[in-house]
Each structure stands twice: as structure tokens, then as C-alpha cells.
Design a protein around this motif. Structure first.
Motif, PDB file in Angstrom:
ATOM      1  N   THR A 143      13.426  75.478   6.253  1.00  0.00           N
ATOM      2  CA  THR A 143      12.095  75.900   6.707  1.00  0.00           C
ATOM      3  C   THR A 143      12.166  76.454   8.125  1.00  0.00           C
ATOM      4  N   PRO A 144      11.201  77.299   8.491  1.00  0.00           N
ATOM      5  CA  PRO A 144      11.165  77.798   9.872  1.00  0.00           C
ATOM      6  C   PRO A 144      11.095  76.670  10.891  1.00  0.00           C
ATOM      7  N   GLU A 145      10.342  75.617  10.572  1.00  0.00           N
ATOM      8  CA  GLU A 145      10.216  74.492  11.501  1.00  0.00           C
ATOM      9  C   GLU A 145      11.572  73.820  11.721  1.00  0.00           C
ATOM     10  N   SER A 146      12.348  73.628  10.643  1.00  0.00           N
ATOM     11  CA  SER A 146      13.680  73.023  10.769  1.00  0.00           C
ATOM     12  C   SER A 146      14.601  73.898  11.606  1.00  0.00           C
ATOM     13  N   ARG A 147      14.535  75.203  11.379  1.00  0.00           N
ATOM     14  CA  ARG A 147      15.410  76.107  12.136  1.00  0.00           C
ATOM     15  C   ARG A 147      15.046  76.116  13.617  1.00  0.00           C
ATOM     16  N   LEU A 148      13.758  76.166  13.919  1.00  0.00           N
ATOM     17  CA  LEU A 148      13.326  76.235  15.316  1.00  0.00           C
ATOM     18  C   LEU A 148      13.600  74.925  16.043  1.00  0.00           C
ATOM     19  N   LYS A 149      13.212  73.802  15.435  1.00  0.00           N
ATOM     20  CA  LYS A 149      13.439  72.518  16.092  1.00  0.00           C
ATOM     21  C   LYS A 149      14.924  72.169  16.137  1.00  0.00           C
ATOM     22  N   GLY A 150      15.645  72.521  15.064  1.00  0.00           N
ATOM     23  CA  GLY A 150      17.080  72.269  15.053  1.00  0.00           C
ATOM     24  C   GLY A 150      17.790  73.011  16.165  1.00  0.00           C
ATOM     25  N   PHE A 151      17.394  74.258  16.393  1.00  0.00           N
ATOM     26  CA  PHE A 151      17.989  75.051  17.476  1.00  0.00           C
ATOM     27  C   PHE A 151      17.759  74.368  18.820  1.00  0.00           C
ATOM     28  N   ASN A 152      16.540  73.884  19.064  1.00  0.00           N
ATOM     29  CA  ASN A 152      16.219  73.243  20.341  1.00  0.00           C
ATOM     30  C   ASN A 152      17.003  71.935  20.525  1.00  0.00           C
ATOM     31  N   VAL A 153      17.093  71.143  19.449  1.00  0.00           N
ATOM     32  CA  VAL A 153      17.831  69.881  19.531  1.00  0.00           C
ATOM     33  C   VAL A 153      19.302  70.132  19.834  1.00  0.00           C
ATOM     34  N   TRP A 154      19.899  71.084  19.102  1.00  0.00           N
ATOM     35  CA  TRP A 154      21.325  71.369  19.300  1.00  0.00           C
ATOM     36  C   TRP A 154      21.589  71.936  20.686  1.00  0.00           C
ATOM     37  N   GLU A 155      20.693  72.767  21.176  1.00  0.00           N
ATOM     38  CA  GLU A 155      20.878  73.335  22.507  1.00  0.00           C
ATOM     39  C   GLU A 155      20.879  72.238  23.566  1.00  0.00           C
ATOM     40  N   SER A 156      19.951  71.278  23.446  1.00  0.00           N
ATOM     41  CA  SER A 156      19.884  70.171  24.403  1.00  0.00           C
ATOM     42  C   SER A 156      21.088  69.242  24.268  1.00  0.00           C
ATOM     43  N   PHE A 157      21.498  68.982  23.025  1.00  0.00           N
ATOM     44  CA  PHE A 157      22.608  68.070  22.761  1.00  0.00           C
ATOM     45  C   PHE A 157      23.914  68.605  23.329  1.00  0.00           C
ATOM     46  N   THR A 158      24.233  69.855  23.030  1.00  0.00           N
ATOM     47  CA  THR A 158      25.484  70.435  23.535  1.00  0.00           C
ATOM     48  C   THR A 158      25.431  70.649  25.048  1.00  0.00           C
ATOM     49  N   PHE A 159      24.249  70.920  25.557  1.00  0.00           N
ATOM     50  CA  PHE A 159      24.053  71.039  27.006  1.00  0.00           C
ATOM     51  C   PHE A 159      24.464  69.738  27.697  1.00  0.00           C
ATOM     52  N   LEU A 160      24.011  68.604  27.149  1.00  0.00           N
ATOM     53  CA  LEU A 160      24.316  67.309  27.748  1.00  0.00           C
ATOM     54  C   LEU A 160      25.798  66.967  27.611  1.00  0.00           C
ATOM     55  N   ILE A 161      26.380  67.221  26.433  1.00  0.00           N
ATOM     56  CA  ILE A 161      27.793  66.907  26.210  1.00  0.00           C
ATOM     57  C   ILE A 161      28.683  67.725  27.143  1.00  0.00           C
ATOM     58  N   ASN A 162      28.413  69.020  27.238  1.00  0.00           N
ATOM     59  CA  ASN A 162      29.201  69.859  28.138  1.00  0.00           C
ATOM     60  C   ASN A 162      29.084  69.386  29.577  1.00  0.00           C
TER      61      ASN A 162
END
Length: 527
Positions: A258-277
Motif C-alpha cells: 500500500t502507499p501508506e506502507s511504502r511511505l512510512k516504511g521509507f521514513n522508518v528505514w531512513e531514520s534507522f539507517t541514519f542512527l546505525i551509521n
């Protein structure tokens, strides 16, 4: 316990502040994070961060590799597969071999096996550092694709070298026949397991009902499952995550339904990898005092260790420059016999590729994963020296190459537009026209009899006929929204097909229009 929590919370705040400062200064954030970690480590009483060596790869690598594989364009990777393969495999192997022999020759007590351990650690350039720098400058799309593709696969090749070298150090012998068979299983088994796990996750999405939260959690779990499953059968977890990530990236419309999954998933992954890096680059600086203490225990002078680190750094830079020019010469020769993606490579390209060899996350993770002791209980030989050399390599390449790369790119003045893609404005016009035609065709074929009596269908047809801005707002009933959403799904199908079939369209532009459709659908759903 509370003191530790406050300390780690403080580190997170340091990461955020350092990245904000980096954006303000327009420099790559890994540089400031390493320096910040180094400065923090000099404060008296600062707790030592210790992570179990075997957990380093499992915690940090799977999500970073998966995110990189998911974001890269398979179409562009395949187009430039030969040059990417040469950088990701041949150059990494060549670099590891040269580092091994240099270390064996010039560093006292360094066996050839230890040299290969070091070579496997420092041979892969870091994509995060290069990506952070390239945000502030523009380079041709095919250049950035090579750097992205190289970073995905060079991690696998370097870590395979690292693993074999670790076995040689532990056993004192290296059997080429066994190594060749193991290498084949690590690559083929890793790819196969990654594809199998990705396929299973995809089928779970199709068979069982999921909501947005489940979609995001499954996407977070997928890379860890791929990595651990491959490592359990002694194949390459890195190859597993990369292949599985590419498989799901090609089917992202099925994976995140769904569009909601794609949009929220993108935001979650961006924050997650940002923190790990951020954590990894900060750890690079924080670990220096412990590493220097280990050097003293080994009886190695800091000045000597710095000299060894600078020697290896110079070797890495020289080898990468030679290999970059070698890749161009090879292309010029091979274009006479086979079709190549770039038959007339820019003569400035080797300078750019040669200077993009910053080391970072993977090198640190590999170095920290070296066990303190061997299986027989003996200390791992020169572990702290290897860690220190790795630290020097990361620090010098990040600061020297990272700070000067933007100036080099501006000096080279490489044209951003390439003959292999339509300019972004032209590509946008092609996609906009195609989306309009698809919308008009779908509405006319399925709702022809309703056009006169249904105002919302008239509005939609008028909107596309007049080529109004895709973000224009008009009022729709619930029935009209359902029709409009169905129309948008047809447009998504057409965009994916056009991206697959039209080599002149940059996938980045296609993804932008898919994102706009998702945003518009979500906006209408919450009205």
C-alpha cells in the motif's frame, strides 16, 4: 544502569548535533562523527563501549546492506555490470593481495596470513561516506551507479577474503583447493539463500493479510533473517542480504503493498539507517584510546603504528588510482570486441573514482569482529595493531579524501548529463504524457457511459486532458475516489513497465513519480 542510559542517550544527541553541523558546513557527516568520537574519548571518565566481536556483523551490516540494495536501481546495475564487477571483485582482490605483501614485508611480525586479514579489512571503500559527500555535488548518473554498485558487492568480496585469511591465521595453513570450493559455496549458497528467504517473505505478504506496522516490521526483520540463515550454513551472509534486497527491490510494489506502507516504511528505514551509521562512525573515534592501550601492551610505539597506518593508506590510494585507469584502458580495448555500456569513458573519470576510496563502516566492523583470542586460547596476533592501522586508514581517507572530493569534482567539471539517459526535464515530460494517456484511456474505456452523468469522472478526464499539475486538488466523492485510485494503479503499472522497457529513462525519475502517486493517494484517503 541509569548512568549508562544517560551516556548512550548523550551519544545519540551528539550524533544528531554532529550531522546538523555537517549539513550547516556542507561536509560529509561521517568526518565530523569520527572527530567527535575521538574528542569524546579524550574526556576523562568516559565509559568504554564494548560490543561482542561476533555481534558486530549481525547488528550493523544486514540493515545497511539491505537498505543499499533496496535503493539501488537493478536496471542501471545490469547496464554497468562489467565495470561494477571489476571494481567490486577484481580491484578488491588486487588491493588485498598488495596490502598483504606490503604488510608482510614492512611490518615486523606480520605473516602473510595476517597481511590478508588486514587486506580484507581495508580493501572495500565505504558507500556511506561517498554518498554523504555526493549530496553536495553533482556527478553523472552512471558514475554514482558504479559507486553504489561497487559498495554493494565489494563488501562481499572483501569479507570473503577476510574470512579465509582468519582461517589461515587460526590453523596455520591455507589449502587452495578447499578455499576455491568454499568460495563457490559462499557466493552461490549466499545468493540462493538470500533469494529463497526473500521469496518466502514475499509470499507471506501475498497469502496473509498484513497492516502497515506488520509490513514495516517484516521489512526490518528480513535482512537479519537472510544474513543469519546464510551464516548458519557457512555461506556469505553479505551476498544473501544483497541478493535478497535486490529481489525485493524489483518487487517493491508487492513487498510493500500500500502507499501508506511504502511511505512510512521509507521514513522508518531512513531514520534507522541514519542512527546505525551515526553510531558506527562515532564508535570509530571512541575506540581509539582502547586500541592505543592494546598497542602499548604489544610493545609497539604509537609513532611506528601511525607510520604503518599511513603506509597502508598510501598503498590503498595508489592501487585504486592504478586500477581506475586500468578499468578505462580495459574498456577502450574491449569495446573493439564486445558491446560495453560506456564505449567512450571520460578521461576524467579515473581521477574521480581513484579519489572516492574512503573507508568506513565495513572496515571497522570487520576489524572489531577479530576475536581477542584464538581457539587454542592464545591471543590473536597483532589484533590491536590491525585495529589501529584500520583506524588510521579510515581517519585519513575520510578527512583527506572526504574534505577534498567536492573541490576535485568541481575542478574536473564533468558534465552531469549523459547520453545514456534523457535529461530529467525531458524524461519527466515523457512520463507525464504517458501517465495522462493511461488515465484517459482507462477512464474512457471503463466509464464511457458515466461521463455525462457523473461530475467527478468529468473532472478527472478534464484534469488529464488539460494536463493540469498532478498535485492539483479537486473534490471527489467516495465513489469518485475509488475510481481515481484504480486509475492511479494503472498509472503505477505503466510507470513500472516504462522503467523496465525504456533504457533512456533514469529509474530515479520514475521512482519520483511513483512517490508522487503514493503521496496523492494518501492525501485523498485522509480527506
Amino acid at each position: 544502569m541509569i548512568e549508562s542510559f544517560v551516556f548512550y542517550l548523550g551519544l545519540v544527541m551528539v550524533i544528531i548535533f554532529a550531522i546538523m553541523l555537517a549539513k550547516k558546513m556542507k561536509i560529509a557527516y561521517p568526518i565530523l562523527l569520527v572527530v567527535a568520537g575521538l574528542l569524546i574519548s579524550l574526556i576523562p571518565g568516559i565509559p568504554t563501549i564494548k560490543i561482542e566481536p561476533e555481534l558486530i556483523f549481525i547488528i550493523f551490516l544486514p540493515p545497511l546492506l539491505y537498505e543499499g540494495a533496496f535503493q539501488v536501481s537493478w536496471k542501471e546495475l545490469w547496464k554497468l555490470r562489467r565495470i561494477i564487477a571489476s571494481f567490486a571483485f577484481i580491484i578488491v582482490l588486487l588491493t588485498a593481495i598488495i596490502v598483504a605483501f606490503v604488510a608482510n614485508t614492512y611490518i615486523p611480525g606480520f605473516s602473510l596470513a595476517l597481511g590478508f586479514v588486514l587486506g580484507g579489512i581495508v580493501s572495500p571503500p565505504d558507500a556511506v561516506s561517498a554518498g554523504a559527500i555526493l549530496k553536495y555535488v553533482k556527478i553523472p548518473k552512471n558514475y554514482s551507479t558504479v559507486l553504489e554498485g561497487e559498495s554493494l558487492f565489494n563488501d562481499a568480496s572483501s569479507l570473503i577474503i577476510f574470512r579465509f585469511a582468519m582461517v589461515a591465521v587460526a590453523t596455520g595453513q591455507f589449502i587452495w583447493q578447499d578455499a576455491a570450493m568454499s568460495f563457490g559455496w559462499m557466493v552461490i549458497g549466499g545468493v540462493g539463500i538470500g533469494l529463497a528467504v526473500a521469496f518466502i517473505f514475499l509470499k507471506v505478504h501475498k497469502i496473509f493479510p498484513t497492516d502497515v506496522n506488520m509490513d514495516i516490521i517484516l521489512s526490518l526483520a528480513a535482512p537479519y533473517v537472510m544474513y543469519i540463515a546464510a551464516e548458519e550454513v557457512h555461506s556469505s551472509g553479505v551476498m544473501s542480504v544483497v541478493s535478497g534486497g535486490l529481489f525485493l527491490s524489483l518487487r517493491r510494489h508487492e513487498w510493500l503493498k500500500t502507499p501508506e506502507s511504502r511511505l512510512k516504511g521509507f521514513n522508518v528505514w531512513e531514520s534507522f539507517t541514519f542512527l546505525i551509521n551515526g553510531i558506527v562512525f562515532l564508535i570509530i573515534g571512541l575506540d581509539l584510546p582502547e586500541i592505543t592501550t592494546g598497542l602499548k601492551n604489544e610493545g609497539i610505539e604509537i609513532s611506528d603504528a601511525i607510520g604503518y597506518g599511513l603506509l597502508i593508506t598510501v598503498i590503498l590510494i595508489i592501487v585504486r588510482f592504478i586500477a581506475s585507469y586500468g578499468a578505462v584502458i580495459t574498456t577502450l580495448i574491449m569495446r573493439n570486441f564486445i558491446q560495453v555500456a560506456d564505449p567512450n569513458p571520460d578521461r576524467k573519470a579515473p581521477l574521480l573514482f581513484g579519489w572516492t576510496g574512503m573507508r568506513g563502516v565495513v572496515s571497522l566492523a570487520a576489524a572489531l569482529s577479530i576475536p581477542v583470542t584464538l581457539e587454542n586460547g592464545q591471543p590473536f596476533p597483532h589484533r590491536d595493531l590491525i585495529l589501529f592501522i584500520t583506524f588510521i586508514v579510515i581517519l585519513v581517507t575520510l578527512i583527506l579524501q572526504g574534505l577534498t572530493l567536492p573541490a576535485l569534482i568541481k575542478w574536473l567539471n564533468i558534465p552531469v548529463e549523459t547520453p545514456y539517459h534523457l535529461p530529467e526535464k525531458e524524461a519527466s515530460l515523457v512520463l507525464q504524457k504517458g501517465m495522462k494517456d493511461v488515465a484517459l484511456s482507462y477512464l474512457s474505456e471503463n466509464f464511457k457511459t458515466d461521463q455525462d452523468k457523473n461530475l467527478y469522472i468529468k473532472n478527472m478526464i478534464t484534469r488529464w486532458e488539460k494536463e493540469e499539475d498532478e498535485d492539483s486538488i479537486f473534490t471527489l466523492s467516495e465513489e469518485g475516489k475509488a475510481i481515481y485510485f484504480a486509475t492511479m494503479e494503472k498509472q503505477r503499472e505503466w510507470l513500472r513497465k516504462e522503467n523496465r522497457d525504456n533504457p533512456l529513462i533514469d529509474e530515479e525519475v520514475t521512482r519520483l513519480y511513483l512517490l508522487k502517486l503514493d503521496l496523492e493517494e494518501e492525501r485523498l484517503r485522509i480527506e
